[in-house]
Scaffold this motif. Structure first.
Motif, mmCIF file in Angstrom:
data_model
loop_
_atom_site.group_PDB
_atom_site.id
_atom_site.type_symbol
_atom_site.label_atom_id
_atom_site.label_comp_id
_atom_site.label_asym_id
_atom_site.label_seq_id
_atom_site.Cartn_x
_atom_site.Cartn_y
_atom_site.Cartn_z
ATOM 1 N N SER A 40 0.865 -1.180 0.000
ATOM 2 C CA SER A 40 0.000 0.000 0.000
ATOM 3 C C SER A 40 0.899 1.226 0.000
ATOM 4 N N PHE A 41 0.437 2.292 -0.680
ATOM 5 C CA PHE A 41 1.264 3.478 -0.869
ATOM 6 C C PHE A 41 0.466 4.734 -0.520
ATOM 7 N N SER A 42 1.177 5.781 -0.198
ATOM 8 C CA SER A 42 0.562 7.094 -0.027
ATOM 9 C C SER A 42 1.540 8.153 -0.510
ATOM 10 N N ALA A 43 0.980 9.241 -1.009
ATOM 11 C CA ALA A 43 1.772 10.390 -1.423
ATOM 12 C C ALA A 43 1.085 11.642 -0.905
ATOM 13 N N SER A 44 1.845 12.521 -0.307
ATOM 14 C CA SER A 44 1.270 13.754 0.226
ATOM 15 C C SER A 44 2.187 14.922 -0.099
ATOM 16 N N ALA A 45 1.586 16.110 -0.140
ATOM 17 C CA ALA A 45 2.337 17.342 -0.366
ATOM 18 C C ALA A 45 1.759 18.423 0.532
ATOM 19 N N TYR A 46 2.603 19.005 1.373
ATOM 20 C CA TYR A 46 2.213 20.083 2.277
ATOM 21 C C TYR A 46 2.835 21.375 1.748
ATOM 22 N N THR A 47 2.007 22.326 1.385
ATOM 23 C CA THR A 47 2.483 23.605 0.870
ATOM 24 C C THR A 47 2.425 24.643 1.981
ATOM 25 N N TYR A 48 3.570 25.225 2.294
ATOM 26 C CA TYR A 48 3.701 26.170 3.405
ATOM 27 C C TYR A 48 3.685 27.608 2.899
ATOM 28 N N PHE A 49 2.857 28.431 3.558
ATOM 29 C CA PHE A 49 2.833 29.876 3.338
ATOM 30 C C PHE A 49 3.154 30.529 4.686
ATOM 31 N N ALA A 50 4.433 30.681 4.953
ATOM 32 C CA ALA A 50 4.892 31.196 6.247
ATOM 33 C C ALA A 50 5.462 32.589 6.069
ATOM 34 N N PRO A 51 5.252 33.467 7.042
ATOM 35 C CA PRO A 51 5.762 34.842 6.916
ATOM 36 C C PRO A 51 7.289 34.869 6.954
ATOM 37 N N GLY A 52 7.853 35.717 6.107
ATOM 38 C CA GLY A 52 9.294 35.939 6.139
ATOM 39 C C GLY A 52 10.126 34.985 5.319
ATOM 40 N N ILE A 53 9.512 33.972 4.689
ATOM 41 C CA ILE A 53 10.268 33.031 3.866
ATOM 42 C C ILE A 53 9.501 32.797 2.572
ATOM 43 N N ARG A 54 10.190 32.175 1.613
ATOM 44 C CA ARG A 54 9.528 31.816 0.366
ATOM 45 C C ARG A 54 8.559 30.660 0.616
ATOM 46 N N ASP A 55 7.490 30.601 -0.147
ATOM 47 C CA ASP A 55 6.579 29.464 -0.072
ATOM 48 C C ASP A 55 7.313 28.208 -0.532
ATOM 49 N N TYR A 56 7.002 27.084 0.078
ATOM 50 C CA TYR A 56 7.658 25.845 -0.323
ATOM 51 C C TYR A 56 6.732 24.654 -0.127
ATOM 52 N N VAL A 57 7.067 23.532 -0.767
ATOM 53 C CA VAL A 57 6.279 22.300 -0.706
ATOM 54 C C VAL A 57 7.093 21.227 -0.007
ATOM 55 N N GLN A 58 6.451 20.519 0.892
ATOM 56 C CA GLN A 58 7.091 19.417 1.613
ATOM 57 C C GLN A 58 6.386 18.106 1.211
ATOM 58 N N PRO A 59 6.983 17.328 0.274
ATOM 59 C CA PRO A 59 6.375 16.071 -0.153
ATOM 60 C C PRO A 59 6.850 14.885 0.692
ATOM 61 N N THR A 60 5.978 13.898 0.839
ATOM 62 C CA THR A 60 6.300 12.655 1.530
ATOM 63 C C THR A 60 5.681 11.494 0.759
ATOM 64 N N ILE A 61 6.429 10.414 0.603
ATOM 65 C CA ILE A 61 5.939 9.191 -0.031
ATOM 66 C C ILE A 61 6.175 8.034 0.925
ATOM 67 N N THR A 62 5.155 7.178 1.106
ATOM 68 C CA THR A 62 5.294 6.013 1.973
ATOM 69 C C THR A 62 4.912 4.749 1.216
ATOM 70 N N ALA A 63 5.479 3.626 1.649
ATOM 71 C CA ALA A 63 5.143 2.305 1.117
ATOM 72 C C ALA A 63 5.115 1.330 2.293
ATOM 73 N N ASP A 64 4.058 0.538 2.369
ATOM 74 C CA ASP A 64 3.894 -0.398 3.484
ATOM 75 C C ASP A 64 3.512 -1.781 2.967
ATOM 76 N N ARG A 65 4.099 -2.789 3.576
ATOM 77 C CA ARG A 65 3.742 -4.182 3.290
ATOM 78 C C ARG A 65 3.829 -4.961 4.588
ATOM 79 N N ARG A 66 2.650 -5.268 5.132
ATOM 80 C CA ARG A 66 2.553 -5.934 6.422
ATOM 81 C C ARG A 66 3.342 -5.128 7.468
ATOM 82 N N TRP A 67 4.410 -5.680 8.034
ATOM 83 C CA TRP A 67 5.139 -4.983 9.097
ATOM 84 C C TRP A 67 6.115 -3.940 8.578
ATOM 85 N N LEU A 68 6.468 -4.000 7.290
ATOM 86 C CA LEU A 68 7.517 -3.140 6.741
ATOM 87 C C LEU A 68 6.966 -1.769 6.344
ATOM 88 N N HIS A 69 7.652 -0.720 6.787
ATOM 89 C CA HIS A 69 7.301 0.650 6.423
ATOM 90 C C HIS A 69 8.516 1.328 5.809
#
Length: 216
Positions: A40-69
Motif C-alpha cells: 500500500s502506498f501514499s503520497a502527500s504534499a504540504y504547501t507552506y505559506f509562512a511569513p518571512g520566507i519563500r513558499d515551499y512544498v514538503q512532499p512525503t511518499i510512503t510504502a507499506d507491506r505488512r510490518w515493513l514501512h
C-alpha cells in the motif's frame, strides 16, 4: 490569505482531485481485491505559506507491506534536505486502536545526519490522536541536532470531514515560537484528502499550510 479563502481553496482542491480520481477510475480496468500481503502506498504534499520566507512544498511518499514501512521526505528536517526511512508497523487493540511505527532514517542535503523516529495514532470512536516525531543527530554540527514534531487531535463527525487542533516543532523555517499551534480542517473523497492548517492564528500574519494526500 484569510481563513475563508483557505477553506474555499481546500474545497476546490478536493473537487479537482475527486474529478481526477473518478476519471482515472473510469478508464482503468477492474482490479482484484487487495490482499493483506500486497503493498500500500501514499503520497502527500504540504504547501507552506509562512511569513518571512519563500513558499515551499514538503512532499512525503510512503510504502507499506505488512510490518515493513518505507518512507521518503523532502524539505522536512530542513529546506533542500531529504530523508529516507525504514520502520516496523504494529497495532494494538480494537475499539481503542493504537498503531505504532518506530523508524530509523538518514538525512542528507542541506542538513546531514541520522535520525530515530516514530509515527503513532490512537483512535477511538470518531476521535484520533496522531503524532510523528524524529530526532536528527546532525553529523556536521552536533549543536544543530534537533527534535521535530507534528501532532494532530481531530474529530470526524462524518466520514468525509475531520477538524481539530494541530501543533508542530520544526527548523525548516525560522519562527519565534518553539512549538507552533493552530487548527485544521480536512475534507476527503474516496482515497483523497485535502486539509487546511492555520498555525499561530493570533499572529499577523499566521502560517498557512495546505496539504493533499492520496492513498493507493
Amino acid at each position: 490569505m484569510g481563513i475563508v479563502r483557505l477553506a474555499v481553496l481546500c474545497v476546490g482542491l478536493l473537487a479537482a482531485a475527486a474529478c481526477a480520481e473518478d476519471a482515472i477510475g473510469e478508464s482503468a480496468s477492474p482490479q482484484p481485491k487487495q490482499a493483506e500481503t500486497e503493498w500500500s502506498f501514499s503520497a502527500s504534499a504540504y504547501t507552506y505559506f509562512a511569513p518571512g520566507i519563500r513558499d515551499y512544498v514538503q512532499p512525503t511518499i510512503t510504502a507499506d507491506r505488512r510490518w515493513l514501512h518505507l518512507e521518503a521526505r523532502y524539505n522536512y528536517a530542513a529546506l533542500d534536505a531529504a530523508s529516507v526511512w525504514v520502520g516496523y508497523n504494529f497495532s494494538l487493540g480494537e475499539k481503542l486502536l493504537l498503531d505504532i511505527t518506530p523508524m530509523f532514517g538518514g538525512v542528507f542535503g542541506s542538513t546531514t545526519g541520522i535520525a530515530p523516529g516514530l509515527r503513532f495514532s490512537l483512535k477511538w470512536w470518531r476521535l484520533e490522536l496522531y503524532a510523528e516525531g524524529e530526532y536528527v543527530f546532525n553529523t556536521r554540527e552536533s549543536a544543530d541536532s534537533f527534535f521535530y514534531l507534528w501532532s494532530e487531535l481531530t474529530v470526524s463527525p462524518v466520514d468525509w470531514l475531520r477538524a481539530g487542533l494541530v501543533a508542530q516543532r520544526t527548523r525548516a523555517y525560522e519562527s519565534e515560537l518553539d512549538i507552533q499551534r493552530g487548527f485544521l480542517l480536512g475534507l476527503s473523497y474516496k482515497q483523497v484528502e485535502v486539509a487546511g492548517h492555520v498555525f499561530n492564528p493570533d499572529k499577523n500574519p499566521p502560517t498557512y499550510v495546505i496539504s493533499v494526500r492520496v492513498d493507493f
